[in-house]
Enzyme design. Structure first.
Site, short mmCIF file in Angstrom:
data_model
loop_
_atom_site.label_atom_id
_atom_site.label_comp_id
_atom_site.label_asym_id
_atom_site.label_seq_id
_atom_site.Cartn_x
_atom_site.Cartn_y
_atom_site.Cartn_z
N CYS A 1 43.49 44.49 56.70
CA CYS A 1 42.40 43.53 56.47
C CYS A 1 42.16 42.62 57.68
CB CYS A 1 42.69 42.67 55.24
SG CYS A 1 43.00 43.62 53.77
N HIS B 1 38.94 35.80 55.07
CA HIS B 1 38.96 37.15 54.51
C HIS B 1 38.65 37.06 53.01
CE1 HIS B 1 40.09 41.07 53.35
NE2 HIS B 1 41.27 40.75 52.86
N ASN C 1 37.26 42.96 47.80
CA ASN C 1 37.97 42.98 49.08
C ASN C 1 37.61 44.26 49.82
OD1 ASN C 1 39.82 43.12 51.15
ND2 ASN C 1 41.60 42.68 49.87
N1 ACO Z 1 43.42 43.23 33.98
C1 ACO Z 1 44.21 42.70 33.04
N2 ACO Z 1 45.51 42.44 33.27
C2 ACO Z 1 46.00 42.72 34.47
C3 ACO Z 1 45.21 43.26 35.48
C4 ACO Z 1 43.85 43.52 35.20
N3 ACO Z 1 43.04 44.05 36.10
N4 ACO Z 1 45.97 43.43 36.58
C5 ACO Z 1 47.19 43.01 36.27
N5 ACO Z 1 47.21 42.59 34.99
C6 ACO Z 1 48.35 42.06 34.26
C7 ACO Z 1 49.66 42.55 34.86
O1 ACO Z 1 50.01 43.80 34.28
C8 ACO Z 1 50.60 41.48 34.42
O2 ACO Z 1 50.95 41.68 33.07
P1 ACO Z 1 52.45 41.45 32.56
O3 ACO Z 1 52.70 39.98 32.81
O4 ACO Z 1 52.38 41.82 31.12
O5 ACO Z 1 53.28 42.34 33.40
C9 ACO Z 1 49.73 40.22 34.49
O6 ACO Z 1 48.38 40.66 34.42
C10 ACO Z 1 49.90 39.44 35.76
O7 ACO Z 1 49.10 38.30 35.62
P2 ACO Z 1 49.23 37.07 36.56
O8 ACO Z 1 50.67 36.74 36.78
O9 ACO Z 1 48.33 36.00 36.06
O10 ACO Z 1 48.61 37.70 37.89
P3 ACO Z 1 48.43 36.97 39.24
O11 ACO Z 1 48.08 35.55 39.04
O12 ACO Z 1 49.55 37.29 40.14
O13 ACO Z 1 47.12 37.69 39.78
C11 ACO Z 1 46.45 39.22 41.46
C12 ACO Z 1 47.19 39.05 40.16
C13 ACO Z 1 44.99 38.95 41.22
C14 ACO Z 1 46.60 40.65 41.94
C15 ACO Z 1 47.00 38.23 42.48
O14 ACO Z 1 48.38 38.36 42.57
C16 ACO Z 1 46.40 38.42 43.84
O15 ACO Z 1 45.22 38.19 44.03
N6 ACO Z 1 47.19 38.78 44.84
C17 ACO Z 1 46.67 39.00 46.18
C18 ACO Z 1 46.22 40.39 46.19
C19 ACO Z 1 45.24 40.67 47.24
O16 ACO Z 1 44.31 39.95 47.49
N7 ACO Z 1 45.43 41.82 47.83
C20 ACO Z 1 44.49 42.35 48.72
C21 ACO Z 1 45.10 42.92 49.92
S1 ACO Z 1 45.77 41.76 50.96
C22 ACO Z 1 44.58 40.81 51.31
O17 ACO Z 1 43.52 41.32 51.51
C23 ACO Z 1 44.85 39.42 51.36
#
Ligand code: ACO
Length: 346
Positions: free
Chosen positions: A133, A273, A303
């Site tokens: 990214c 980003h 993204n």
């Molecule tokens: N729909 C519903 N539930 C979901 C989904 C979805 N699409 N995805 C995950 N969940 C569930 C998981 O299974 C988990 O369930 P569990 O607790 O029963 O195991 C739960 O949701 C996790 O929820 P949160 O803890 O609230 O999730 P979090 O606040 O960590 O958000 C997210 C997840 C959005 C992926 C966040 O961690 C994030 O944005 N991380 C950065 C990721 C990113 O941007 N990556 C891109 C590449 S790097 C970059 O470009 C910066």
């Protein structure tokens, strides 16, 4: 907010290293996103998720998907032609093409070579750059070295991704986050403009496995087993990525501002980003930026990795959020981990 036009600027010699000789400006930007829209409602029918979950966790409402047969090089070429038109240059003017991507059309030839052919830039050298990214900012820094050293006059830097090709559409943790698209910039010397004031780049290879595509390269070539195990798709520890992204983007932005001896209030537009609204807000808050300084379009495109800030920059310019003479801060984070920040006098 301090009026950027009246603020003292660039006293720090580290920010001016390239002014001793020749400066490098972005003289044209362009972007392309595919027509097909995938909404959160569409995703609700594909995996166990909801518009409410995606919106509150990420801010994303929809993303674009490449058409059948549309490759990264096709999107890159379209964005490049628009940037070239904005800069008033033709294919014969291009000396070098750099394509930042994690989704090349194929392992080789490079996507940059395919773009060279598609836009008819026969004189241009061409290569790909991979910094996930962060690729567009890495590309700006590499491109500006060729301009400031007087090796080349006109460099095309493109960030382009077809992430839909490496997203696991059965994995709700990741498939809701990504989209396809391309953005491009023409780099040239422009008399009377400082252009790129500074670019900071960093990496932490120890965290590579937090966000990766495990197989398909020389370490784990494709096999029927690797396909069965879905190892050719993006794997990500979301929380770890989130935490590192906020820290690294904040630190990179601070370093870039410090090098130029600028305060955040002097920046007209901050383009982070576009990965996740919560990451963007956290970085903006830590920097002490106001909401109207921070450019956000993640809700429309998700993204798009290396294309993200390039697409956003094009939109900010075309909608008048950035005008000639404004100070602009770009800040990125991605797999590797990699990160970077750039300060530009537009
Ligand atoms: N729909 C519903 N539930 C979901 C989904 C979805 N699409 N995805 C995950 N969940 C569930 C998981 O299974 C988990 O369930 P569990 O607790 O029963 O195991 C739960 O949701 C996790 O929820 P949160 O803890 O609230 O999730 P979090 O606040 O960590 O958000 C997210 C997840 C959005 C992926 C966040 O961690 C994030 O944005 N991380 C950065 C990721 C990113 O941007 N990556 C891109 C590449 S790097 C970059 O470009 C910066």
């Amino acid at each position: 907010m301090t009026d950027p036009a009246s603020a003292p600027r660039f006293r720090n010699p580290r920010a001016r290293h390239n002014f001793i000789g020749r400066t490098c400006s972005i003289t044209g930007v362009g972007a392309y996103v595919p027509e097909r829209v995938l909404t959160n409602a569409d995703l609700e029918r594909m995996v166990d998720t909801s518009d409410e979950w995606i919106t509150t966790r990420t801010g994303i409402k929809e993303r674009r998907l490449a058409a059948e047969g549309e490759a990264t090089s096709d999107m890159a070429a379209r964005a490049a032609l628009r940037a070239m038109e904005a800069a008033g240059v033709g294919p014969a003017d291009i000396d070098l093409i750099i394509v930042a991507t994690v989704t090349p059309d194929m392992l080789f030839p490079s996507t940059a070579c395919l773009v060279q052919e598609k836009i008819g830039a026969r004189r241009a050298a061409a290569f790909d750059l991979e910094a996930a990214c962060s690729g567009f900012i890495y590309g700006l820094e590499v491109g500006q070295q060729f301009i400031t050293s007087r090796t080349y006059d006109t460099v095309l830097v493109i960030g382009a991704e077809k992430l839909s090709a490496i997203v696991d559409w059965q994995d709700r943790n990741t498939c809701v986050l990504f989209g396809d698209g391309a953005g491009a910039a023409v780099l040239q010397n422009r008399e009377g403009s400082h252009g790129l004031l500074t670019v900071c780049m960093g990496a932490d290879g120890a965290k590579g496995s937090v966000l990766c595509v495990p197989a398909g390269g020389s370490a784990r070539p494709p096999t029927p087993q690797s396909v069965d195990q879905r190892l050719h798709y993006i794997r990500m520890d979301g929380k770890e990525t989130f935490k590192n992204a906020v820290q690294a983007m904040h630190a990179a932005a601070r370093e870039a501002l410090q090098r130029c001896e600028l305060e955040i209030a002097q920046i007209r537009c901050i383009i982070p980003h576009q990965a996740n609204r919560r990451i963007i807000d956290a970085v903006g808050d830590r920097l002490g930026a106001t909401e109207d300084q921070v450019f956000v379009n993640v809700e429309k495109y998700g993204n798009t990795s290396a294309a993200s800030v390039a697409i956003a920059l094009d939109e900010a310019v075309s909608t008048g959020r950035i005008r000639r003479g404004d100070l602009v801060l770009l800040v990125v984070f991605g797999g590797g981990f990699t990160w970077g920040a750039a300060v530009i006098e537009w």
